[in-house]
Write an enzyme that holds these catalytic residues in place. Sequence first.
Site, short mmCIF file in Angstrom:
data_model
loop_
_atom_site.label_atom_id
_atom_site.label_comp_id
_atom_site.label_asym_id
_atom_site.label_seq_id
_atom_site.Cartn_x
_atom_site.Cartn_y
_atom_site.Cartn_z
N ASP A 230 0.83 -1.21 0.00
CA ASP A 230 0.00 0.00 0.00
C ASP A 230 0.86 1.26 0.00
OD1 ASP A 230 -1.96 1.92 2.10
OD2 ASP A 230 -2.78 0.98 0.28
N GLU A 284 1.78 -0.35 -4.82
CA GLU A 284 0.76 0.62 -5.24
C GLU A 284 1.48 1.96 -5.32
OE1 GLU A 284 -3.41 2.71 -3.90
OE2 GLU A 284 -1.75 2.38 -2.51
O1 TEU Z 1 -4.77 4.01 -1.67
C1 TEU Z 1 -3.96 5.09 -1.94
C2 TEU Z 1 -4.67 5.90 -2.94
O2 TEU Z 1 -4.22 6.08 -3.99
C3 TEU Z 1 -6.01 6.29 -2.65
O3 TEU Z 1 -6.19 6.59 -1.37
C4 TEU Z 1 -6.37 7.50 -3.39
O4 TEU Z 1 -5.58 8.53 -3.15
C5 TEU Z 1 -7.73 7.89 -3.12
O5 TEU Z 1 -8.47 6.81 -2.97
C6 TEU Z 1 -8.24 8.68 -4.27
O6 TEU Z 1 -9.52 8.32 -4.62
C7 TEU Z 1 -4.32 3.12 -0.69
C8 TEU Z 1 -5.41 2.09 -0.50
O7 TEU Z 1 -5.61 1.41 -1.70
C9 TEU Z 1 -6.64 2.84 -0.07
O8 TEU Z 1 -7.76 1.99 0.02
C10 TEU Z 1 -6.35 3.46 1.29
O9 TEU Z 1 -7.43 4.26 1.64
C11 TEU Z 1 -5.10 4.31 1.23
O10 TEU Z 1 -4.03 3.73 0.52
C12 TEU Z 1 -4.56 4.48 2.63
O11 TEU Z 1 -4.13 3.24 3.11
#
Ligand code: TEU
Length: 661
Positions: A230, A284
Site C-alpha cells: 500500500d 501501489e
Molecule cells: O490508496 C492510496 C490511494 O491512492 C487512494 O487513497 C487514493 O488517493 C484515493 O483513494 C483517491 O480516490 C491506498 C489504499 O488502496 C486505499 O484503500 C487506502 O485508503 C489508502 O491507501 C490508505 O491506506
Amino acid sequence: MLAVMALPFVGSVCAQDMPKPEAKRINGYTPMWWKEAVVYQVYPRSFKDSNGDGIGDLPGITSKLDYLKELGVDVIWLSPHYDSPNADNGYDIRDYRKVMKEFGTMADFDALLAGVKQRHMKLIIDLVVNHTSDEHQWFVESRKSKDNSYREYYFWRDGKGPEGNQQPNNYPSFFSGSAWQYDPATKQYYLHYFAVKQPDLNWDNPKVRAEVYDLMKFWLDKGVDGFRMDVIPLISKPAGLPDLTSEQLKDVGKAYANGPHMHEYLQEMNRNVMSKYDVMTVGEALGISLEETPLMVGDDRHELNMIFNFDAVRINRDGRQWKSWTLPELKAIYARHARELDVHSWDTVFLSNHDNPRLVSSFGDDSTQYRVASAKLIETMLLTLRGTTFIYQGDELGMTNYPFKGIGDYDDIEAKNGYKADVETGKVSEAAYLDNLRHMSRDNARTPMQWDGSANGGFTTGKPWLTVNPNYKEINAAEEVEDKQSIYNYTKAMIALRHATPVLVYGSYEDLDPMNPSIFAYTRSLGIDRYLVVLNFSGNPVTYKIPGGLKPTKLLITNLGSKEVDTSTLHLKPWEARVYWYPSAASAGMPRGGSIAPGEEGAMTKVLKCRDVGMDCSFEARGNSEEEIMAQAAEHARKDHGMEKIPTEIATAVKAAIRDE
Ligand code: TEU
Ligand code: CA
C-alpha cells in the site's frame, strides 16, 4: 516461469533453497510465475458473509474458492484482513499478526490459505506499512510522552506560530484537511497523510523497518505468496519536511512520493525478506511516474516485481474531479508503457480496484444495451495487454456503479471527509459534490458481491454493511456461471487463452492505429506468431480496414459471435472485440508435428500441464494436435506414474484441457 512453475509446489519457503535453473528467456523476458499469473482482488468486507452479520469474512471467501478456481485465476490478492478499528476499512491496522475479528480467526485464515493451495492457486496479502492505526500499540505508546521509546516510530513536531498551534507545515491529507493532528497529551502534532486515525510510520527509524520485515516474515513463513504494498512510494518522507510549493500542491502524491531513501529501503526490504522467498510483490505506486518505474521494478534493482501506475486508471479524473477521456489518450498511455518498460521492467494491467469506480461504468457502457458487450471487450483488452492482469471482484460479472443519492448512502471516509471539507464549508455545492461523487466514489466498487438473485444478492442473510446494488436480480454470479454467453464465461475463456498462449504474456506489443478515435487495434508478437486484437470502443458499428491490409486467418475468440476471417475489412458491431491469430510473413509454410521446445511455441501449440488436470506433478506436454499431446501424456503417465493406460477421467480432463472446454 514455465520452468519455475514446473517445480513441485511445497510452500514458498523451500523453493528458495533450490538453485533456480537459469530459465530460458522468452522474447528477452525471464519467465516468472507472477508474470503469467492472472490476479483476482478480493475486498473481504464485500465478498461473502458466512455468519449473517452483514460483513464479508474469511470463511465466506473460502466457501467461494471453487468459483475462483473455475474462473481460472492464479493468484488471489486479499485486501487487508488484519485487526483494525476500520477507520479506512482495514487500511488502518491495529495488530499486524491478528485477523480482524469481523473477518474471523487465524484458523480461518489458515483454512483459506490451505484451500487456495489445494486448488494450486496462490495468495498475496496487503502490506500496509506507510502508516498504522492510531490504536496500534506502537502509537498508543508513542503518544504517551516525548521520551517514550516508541516516540520515533512516528513523526511528531511542534506546532508553528507564537502559540505553537499552527500545523508544522502545509502538508494536506489525501482525505481532506491538514496532514497534521494536534495531540494535547504531549502538545505536539503528528503526521498522517491519510486519515487522522492513520499516523505515518517513521521509516527513517531502523527499528521501524526491522518491525516491518519481521511481520512480513511472519506471514511468508505461513506460506503466503507475496504482498501488494500500500502506497509504498510514500515511506521515505521529504528531508526536513519543508512546506510544499504551490506547484507541488497541484500533485501532492508526487510531492510525497519517491523520498530520499525510498529505493534504499526497498532494496533493504528485498535483501532482508523477499530475496529469501519465492514471492510476488506489487507496489501501489501513487506519485510515481512511468519514467521512474524501472528504478522500482527493474530486474537488476532488487526492489519490487511490478507496480500499479495510476495513469490509465485515473484517465477519467483531474485530481478529484471526474472528467471525460478519449480512446487515443488511453492508447497513448499503453504506448508509453511499451516504450518506457523494456524486458527488464515488468508491468501491471488493471483499470479497477477498491479505490476506483466500477470498470464497465467507467471504461465501458453500463446501459442494458451494451453492458455485456462492453464488459467483455474490456476483459479482452486487460487479458491481452502486456503485464500481469488484475481483475477486481465483480468485474467478471459486469457489476456496475451504484445509484447513490445522498451523502448518507456513502461509507467511505474519503467521501465523507470531502463532504465536510467542501460542502459544509460552502466551497462546493452539494449537488455538484454529489454528482461528482456518484461517478468516482470508491464505494461504487465496495458494494457487496452479487452472488445470486436471493435477498441481498446472496451476499448475506443479515443486513449488509453497505447496500447491495439493486440490479443484483439481473447481475449475479449464479446467472453468469450458468449462462454460457455470460461475461463470467467469456472472461474464463479469455483467461484460458492467455494461459495457453505465451505470446499474450511475453509477446511484443504494437498499436496499429494509435489515433483512431473508436478502434483499438494492436498486435502481440513472438517468434512466428502474431495475435491481432481489435476492439470497437464505441456504441456505433464500424467498418474497419486493418492497417497494412492484414488478413488474419484464425479468429480465436470474439464477444459477439462473428466468424469474419481472411479479410482486412472488418464489420464491427458496437463494443465488438476480436482476437485473431496469423502467422508472421516469415513463418508461412513452417513444418508441423513433434513436441515443441519452450519458447518455440507455434500458434496451434497447446500446452498441457498435469496440474491442469489436478495431478500434483510438473509434467507439461506441448503439441500442435490433440494426438500429439495425448501421446506425450500417455508416455509420461506410463514412465513417471506407472500407468499403463491413462485413467478415463484423466483422459477426459486432458481432452477438455486441450480443447479449452
Ligand atoms: O490508496 C492510496 C490511494 O491512492 C487512494 O487513497 C487514493 O488517493 C484515493 O483513494 C483517491 O480516490 C491506498 C489504499 O488502496 C486505499 O484503500 C487506502 O485508503 C489508502 O491507501 C490508505 O491506506
Ligand atoms: Ca460475516
